[in-house]
Motif scaffolding. Sequence first.
Motif, PDB file in Angstrom:
ATOM      1  N   LEU A 199       0.832  -1.204   0.000  1.00 48.42           N
ATOM      2  CA  LEU A 199       0.000   0.000   0.000  1.00 48.42           C
ATOM      3  C   LEU A 199       0.868   1.256   0.000  1.00 48.42           C
ATOM      4  O   LEU A 199       0.640   2.192  -0.780  1.00 48.42           O
ATOM      5  N   VAL A 200       1.861   1.292   0.878  1.00 45.04           N
ATOM      6  CA  VAL A 200       2.760   2.445   0.940  1.00 45.04           C
ATOM      7  C   VAL A 200       3.483   2.614  -0.394  1.00 45.04           C
ATOM      8  O   VAL A 200       3.647   3.737  -0.890  1.00 45.04           O
ATOM      9  N   GLY A 201       3.902   1.497  -0.987  1.00 45.49           N
ATOM     10  CA  GLY A 201       4.577   1.558  -2.278  1.00 45.49           C
ATOM     11  C   GLY A 201       3.708   2.205  -3.349  1.00 45.49           C
ATOM     12  O   GLY A 201       4.184   3.015  -4.151  1.00 45.49           O
ATOM     13  N   GLY A 260       8.549  -1.061  -3.899  1.00 43.68           N
ATOM     14  CA  GLY A 260       8.857  -0.519  -5.215  1.00 43.68           C
ATOM     15  C   GLY A 260       9.954   0.520  -5.194  1.00 43.68           C
ATOM     16  O   GLY A 260       9.929   1.480  -5.972  1.00 43.68           O
ATOM     17  N   ILE A 261      10.926   0.342  -4.300  1.00 42.15           N
ATOM     18  CA  ILE A 261      12.013   1.312  -4.166  1.00 42.15           C
ATOM     19  C   ILE A 261      13.357   0.594  -4.244  1.00 42.15           C
ATOM     20  O   ILE A 261      13.436  -0.632  -4.118  1.00 42.15           O
ATOM     21  N   ASP A 262      14.420   1.369  -4.427  1.00 42.93           N
ATOM     22  CA  ASP A 262      15.762   0.794  -4.525  1.00 42.93           C
ATOM     23  C   ASP A 262      16.480   0.770  -3.183  1.00 42.93           C
ATOM     24  O   ASP A 262      17.389  -0.039  -2.981  1.00 42.93           O
ATOM     25  N   THR A 263      16.081   1.676  -2.281  1.00 40.95           N
ATOM     26  CA  THR A 263      16.775   1.810  -1.000  1.00 40.95           C
ATOM     27  C   THR A 263      15.774   2.122   0.106  1.00 40.95           C
ATOM     28  O   THR A 263      14.906   2.992  -0.075  1.00 40.95           O
ATOM     29  N   ILE A 264      15.892   1.428   1.221  1.00 44.60           N
ATOM     30  CA  ILE A 264      15.089   1.712   2.403  1.00 44.60           C
ATOM     31  C   ILE A 264      15.817   2.783   3.209  1.00 44.60           C
ATOM     32  O   ILE A 264      17.003   2.640   3.514  1.00 44.60           O
ATOM     33  N   ASP A 265      15.129   3.844   3.564  1.00 45.96           N
ATOM     34  CA  ASP A 265      15.795   4.941   4.276  1.00 45.96           C
ATOM     35  C   ASP A 265      16.166   4.565   5.717  1.00 45.96           C
ATOM     36  O   ASP A 265      17.232   4.945   6.200  1.00 45.96           O
ATOM     37  N   ASP A 284      15.205  -7.700   0.839  1.00 45.04           N
ATOM     38  CA  ASP A 284      14.924  -7.794  -0.595  1.00 45.04           C
ATOM     39  C   ASP A 284      13.420  -7.837  -0.857  1.00 45.04           C
ATOM     40  O   ASP A 284      12.923  -7.200  -1.801  1.00 45.04           O
ATOM     41  N   ALA A 285      12.695  -8.563  -0.023  1.00 43.06           N
ATOM     42  CA  ALA A 285      11.245  -8.661  -0.199  1.00 43.06           C
ATOM     43  C   ALA A 285      10.569  -7.322   0.061  1.00 43.06           C
ATOM     44  O   ALA A 285       9.639  -6.924  -0.661  1.00 43.06           O
ATOM     45  N   SER A 286      11.033  -6.594   1.088  1.00 41.76           N
ATOM     46  CA  SER A 286      10.451  -5.287   1.391  1.00 41.76           C
ATOM     47  C   SER A 286      10.723  -4.295   0.270  1.00 41.76           C
ATOM     48  O   SER A 286       9.839  -3.505  -0.115  1.00 41.76           O
ATOM     49  N   LEU A 287      11.927  -4.298  -0.264  1.00 38.97           N
ATOM     50  CA  LEU A 287      12.248  -3.399  -1.377  1.00 38.97           C
ATOM     51  C   LEU A 287      11.314  -3.646  -2.559  1.00 38.97           C
ATOM     52  O   LEU A 287      10.820  -2.702  -3.181  1.00 38.97           O
ATOM     53  N   LYS A 288      11.053  -4.904  -2.827  1.00 35.59           N
ATOM     54  CA  LYS A 288      10.179  -5.237  -3.954  1.00 35.59           C
ATOM     55  C   LYS A 288       8.756  -4.771  -3.705  1.00 35.59           C
ATOM     56  O   LYS A 288       8.113  -4.178  -4.585  1.00 35.59           O
ATOM     57  N   ARG A 289       8.239  -5.022  -2.496  1.00 37.25           N
ATOM     58  CA  ARG A 289       6.863  -4.625  -2.202  1.00 37.25           C
ATOM     59  C   ARG A 289       6.704  -3.108  -2.203  1.00 37.25           C
ATOM     60  O   ARG A 289       5.676  -2.578  -2.629  1.00 37.25           O
TER      61      ARG A 289
END
Length: 330
Positions: free
Chosen positions: A64-66, A115-120, A108-113
């Motif tokens: 949802l956030v993505g 839709g970003i390249d880097t988690i802040d 890796d799974a969170s990045l995909k969900r």
Amino acid sequence: MQTRTLGKHGPRVSALGLGCMGMSDFYGDRDDAESIATIQHALDRGVTLLDTADMYGPHINEELVGKAIKGHREQAFIATKFGIMRDPANPTARGVNGSPEYVRTSCDASLKRLGIDTIDLYYQHRVDPNVPIEDTVGAMAELVAAGKVRHLGLSEASAATLERASKVHPIAALQSEYSLWTRDPEQNGVLDTCRRLGISLVAYSPLGRGFLTGAIRSPEDFDADDYRRSSPRFQGENFTRNLTLVDKVKALAADKGCSPAQLALAWVLAQGKDVLAIPGTKKRSRLDENLGALDVVLSADELAAIEAIFPPDAAVGARYAAASMTHING
């Protein structure tokens, strides 16, 4: 928008962030369209810190956030978490996993969900007692080196764990429940340790899971699937006694000319420039009300009056059911 520095040398983020958990889980019915609109409205109002986790849903809150930040990535500072595992066959069951391999696959799974390249900001949601914190944070540090994560955080960790973790890699933030009715970080040495180590405290549930807004008058106000129906602080005599405290806060807020929610949030922000809050909501109207807390300045006398009503341990009842409390202050 007021901003505060995250950690000793971290970025500036909004003093009030947005907790997104309730948009997908735990607090009754979902309305994804309104939730996405709320996230985007928050970004328009200058809120940068958005908080989610892989276990919310599970997984669907990150998705949802993505969706909400698509096309708005530069405005958002995304914080998510790993480490709490849920059993699809038993929604109330919880486990924790801090193994290095789980850290890597979760990221890796969170990045995909998302839709970003880097988690802040990447948090360990709960400390795994069976994995040395040095191993978990070491794996998280590898994610920073790989460019997948910018800053590291822990959630509901003890002072001793913070000390050990900080020797492996700088910790920017410690997320903990902190509000008028949950003063644990003051009492267990966590807040003092954060300040000594240059770690920001990010207060979740700063409105006491909605109770401090004064809008909840009965356990029957909750939807059938709202987890607060089984939370000790919302049960029987505990509910009645806690409601008495909230009514006194409502009176103080009325004298101040603000809402109880604004008073409660202003109190959290008044505890120090190293304290941030992430009140959750899934409605734009509530978001605007919460942001009004930024205009509420509490004098020393007003803070003393609030303290007299709501000293540490004033609230009655554990903040989680017994099974969940085993992973607190790890």
